[in-house]
Motif scaffolding. Structure first.
Motif, short mmCIF file in Angstrom:
data_model
loop_
_atom_site.label_atom_id
_atom_site.label_comp_id
_atom_site.label_asym_id
_atom_site.label_seq_id
_atom_site.Cartn_x
_atom_site.Cartn_y
_atom_site.Cartn_z
N ARG A 51 0.82 -1.21 0.00
CA ARG A 51 0.00 0.00 0.00
C ARG A 51 0.85 1.26 0.00
NH1 ARG A 51 -2.31 -3.83 3.01
NH2 ARG A 51 -1.16 -3.23 4.88
N GLY A 52 2.17 1.10 -0.07
CA GLY A 52 3.05 2.25 -0.15
C GLY A 52 3.54 2.77 1.18
N GLY A 53 3.09 2.17 2.28
CA GLY A 53 3.53 2.62 3.60
C GLY A 53 4.80 1.91 4.03
N PRO A 54 5.34 2.29 5.18
CA PRO A 54 6.55 1.63 5.68
C PRO A 54 6.32 0.13 5.85
CG PRO A 54 6.07 3.62 6.94
CD PRO A 54 4.87 3.36 6.09
N LEU A 55 7.30 -0.67 5.51
CA LEU A 55 7.17 -2.12 5.63
C LEU A 55 7.41 -2.54 7.07
CD1 LEU A 55 6.76 -4.88 4.42
CD2 LEU A 55 9.19 -4.94 3.81
N ARG A 56 6.31 -2.92 7.73
CA ARG A 56 6.40 -3.43 9.11
C ARG A 56 6.08 -4.91 9.08
NH1 ARG A 56 3.76 1.62 9.71
NH2 ARG A 56 5.01 3.12 10.89
N THR A 57 6.75 -5.66 9.91
CA THR A 57 6.54 -7.10 9.90
C THR A 57 6.76 -7.69 11.28
OG1 THR A 57 7.24 -9.18 8.84
CG2 THR A 57 8.96 -7.57 9.28
N ASP A 58 6.05 -8.76 11.56
CA ASP A 58 6.27 -9.56 12.76
C ASP A 58 7.04 -10.80 12.34
OD1 ASP A 58 4.90 -7.73 14.21
OD2 ASP A 58 3.10 -8.94 14.50
N LEU A 59 8.22 -10.98 12.88
CA LEU A 59 9.08 -12.09 12.48
C LEU A 59 9.18 -13.10 13.61
CD1 LEU A 59 10.86 -12.71 9.97
CD2 LEU A 59 12.79 -11.87 11.30
N GLY A 60 8.93 -14.37 13.29
CA GLY A 60 9.02 -15.42 14.29
C GLY A 60 10.46 -15.74 14.65
N LEU A 61 10.70 -15.93 15.94
CA LEU A 61 12.04 -16.26 16.41
C LEU A 61 12.14 -17.67 16.96
CD1 LEU A 61 12.91 -12.93 18.28
CD2 LEU A 61 13.44 -13.56 15.92
N GLY A 62 11.02 -18.39 16.94
CA GLY A 62 11.06 -19.77 17.40
C GLY A 62 10.20 -20.01 18.63
N SER A 63 10.03 -21.27 18.94
CA SER A 63 9.23 -21.68 20.09
C SER A 63 10.00 -21.47 21.39
CB SER A 63 8.85 -23.16 19.94
OG SER A 63 8.34 -23.68 21.15
N VAL A 64 9.25 -21.19 22.46
CA VAL A 64 9.85 -21.02 23.78
C VAL A 64 10.57 -22.30 24.21
CG1 VAL A 64 9.27 -20.76 26.24
CG2 VAL A 64 8.31 -19.19 24.55
N SER A 65 10.07 -23.45 23.74
CA SER A 65 10.69 -24.72 24.11
C SER A 65 12.07 -24.89 23.47
CB SER A 65 9.79 -25.88 23.70
OG SER A 65 9.60 -25.90 22.29
N LEU A 66 12.34 -24.10 22.41
CA LEU A 66 13.62 -24.20 21.71
C LEU A 66 14.51 -22.99 21.90
CD1 LEU A 66 12.27 -25.61 18.31
CD2 LEU A 66 13.30 -26.91 20.18
N VAL A 67 13.90 -21.84 22.19
CA VAL A 67 14.64 -20.58 22.28
C VAL A 67 14.40 -19.97 23.66
CG1 VAL A 67 14.97 -18.29 21.27
CG2 VAL A 67 14.35 -20.22 19.80
N THR A 68 15.47 -19.76 24.42
CA THR A 68 15.34 -19.17 25.75
C THR A 68 15.07 -17.68 25.64
OG1 THR A 68 17.68 -18.60 25.96
CG2 THR A 68 17.02 -20.84 26.62
N LEU A 69 14.71 -17.08 26.76
CA LEU A 69 14.45 -15.64 26.79
C LEU A 69 15.69 -14.86 26.36
CD1 LEU A 69 12.79 -13.14 27.51
CD2 LEU A 69 13.40 -13.50 29.93
N GLY A 70 16.84 -15.25 26.87
CA GLY A 70 18.08 -14.56 26.51
C GLY A 70 18.39 -14.70 25.02
N GLU A 71 18.19 -15.90 24.48
CA GLU A 71 18.45 -16.12 23.06
C GLU A 71 17.48 -15.31 22.20
OE1 GLU A 71 20.18 -20.71 23.28
OE2 GLU A 71 18.02 -20.33 23.03
N ALA A 72 16.23 -15.23 22.65
CA ALA A 72 15.24 -14.46 21.91
C ALA A 72 15.64 -12.98 21.86
CB ALA A 72 13.86 -14.61 22.55
N ARG A 73 16.15 -12.45 22.98
CA ARG A 73 16.58 -11.05 23.01
C ARG A 73 17.76 -10.84 22.05
NH1 ARG A 73 16.07 -10.69 29.58
NH2 ARG A 73 13.88 -10.02 29.66
N ASP A 74 18.68 -11.79 22.04
CA ASP A 74 19.83 -11.67 21.14
C ASP A 74 19.40 -11.71 19.68
OD1 ASP A 74 21.60 -11.46 23.22
OD2 ASP A 74 22.10 -13.60 23.26
#
Length: 389
Positions: A51-74
């Protein structure tokens, strides 16, 4: 060293359904099923959406069972760094490939403008979120093979076969797009599973909406006339117009032209995605006249002001009247059977039901919706239905 945020490791495991922010665009998403995953919200510098606006996106970083809080922040920090450079993280050229969920959400984002409506777009990603992401969402896109696809499809292949077929098609689409962008190689595993007959054949049963015999419709209509209720008038209008339940309950006065005696249902509310004009007969106008003094934006208002009746209102009315073995949708079949017995031309009867008639080539040349011929047929039907009064 991982960055700090508002979430804690304990909170990650106990927070209820919803989206919970950690700060700096990182969110913990808890689905109603209890599945927990990380996403990061990004704005890609210098990129524009459809639509011509800024490209915003939600990107998946993985399941909590595979990615810790610290890893998600990194991971979120690295994604933001790429986004500031104008690079979408799912397109990064490093050896580590994006996950299936990352690519799927990107594909969904790009295709949103092509869906018929927002609901269909949401259904597309919801199917993957429910049945694919918990199994393979955190798996690198180039590591998805037949075993991974089967892990998603096998549990629901026989119990929810239609859903499983849609899921297979959506997984195939994601993997096809990934291959076209150089993110994976080789044959699509969904294609291999189909052609190899890996999953058992499921015999689909044809299901039909149970219909009242057309000969019995006038008696029902006469009984409905005795009821001074919106649900009764909505059901009467449904019988007369041979329209679908959602079309009738969603009807708004803005769609009604009393002078031209037309109800124009917009394309976004039609199953076929095309505008449908319904000729209004004298009997239909009488029903509308009983509803008009209510002053609502919708024709058949429910318990909430300017909001329609619930989808179950007409079904429950039939049950209260002791009428079993028929569905509201079935009155469309009642009309079609009557029209056949009355000798109505097939194309006129089918257009009354908003069905497409003929091949794609024939449809491309058919410029008329046969309104006046349909008006005459609907007048005959209305007189028949109201004949017991």
């Amino acid at each position: 060293m991982a960055l700090s945020g508002t979430l804690t490791r304990k909170a990650v495991g106990v927070l209820g359904p919803g989206r919970h922010g950690d700060g700096n665009g990182l969110y913990l998403v808890v689905d109603s099923s209890g599945a927990r995953r990380w996403i990061v919200r990004l704005t890609i510098t210098g990129r524009r959406n459809a639509r011509g606006g800024p490209l915003r996106t939600d990107l998946g970083l993985g399941s909590v069972s595979l990615v810790t809080l610290g890893e998600a922040r990194d991971r979120a920090l690295e994604c933001r760094r790429l986004a500031r450079k104008g690079i979408h993280p799912s397109e990064r050229s490093e050896r580590v490939r994006p996950t299936f969920e990352e690519v799927a959400r990107r594909v969904h984002e790009e295709r949103l403008p092509t869906f018929r409506n927002a609901k269909h777009g949401q259904q597309w990603i919801n199917t993957l979120s429910t049945y694919a992401f918990p199994q393979i969402g955190g798996t690198a896109i180039d590591r998805i093979g037949q075993p991974e696809v089967l892990a998603c499809l096998s549990p629901i292949w026989t119990s929810k076969h239609e859903t499983a077929k849609r899921l297979a098609q959506r997984i195939k689409t994601v993997l096809d797009v990934a291959r076209s962008r150089g993110l994976r190689e080789g044959e699509n595993p969904v294609t291999a599973i189909r052609e190899g007959g890996v999953l058992p054949k499921v015999r689909a049963r044809a299901t039909h909406h149970r219909a009242m015999r057309w000969q019995d419709v006038p008696d029902l209509y006469a009984r409905l006339r005795e009821r001074d209720a919106t649900a009764a008038r909505a059901l009467m209008f449904t019988c007369l117009t041979a329209a679908r339940t959602g079309e009738v309950l969603g009807a708004r006065w803005a769609e009604i032209d009393l002078v031209r005696r037309l109800w124009t249902v917009p394309a976004e509310r039609m199953k076929a995605g095309a505008e449908h004009r319904v000729p209004l007969t004298e009997e239909m106008l009488t029903l509308l006249g009983a509803q008009e003094p209510l002053g609502s934006e919708v024709v058949f208002e429910g318990q909430k002001r300017h909001a329609p009746l619930s989808n179950m209102s007409m079904v429950m009315l039939l049950r209260r009247m002791g009428i079993e073995g028929v569905t509201v949708h079935g009155f469309r079949s009642s009309f079609r059977d009557w029209a056949g017995e009355a000798g109505a031309p097939r194309e006129v009867a089918e257009m009354c039901l908003a069905h497409r008639v003929g091949s794609a080539v024939e449809q491309s040349y058919a410029r008329s919706d046969l309104l006046e011929r349909r008006r005459r047929l609907m007048e005959e039907w209305s007189r028949f239905v109201a004949s017991r009064g």
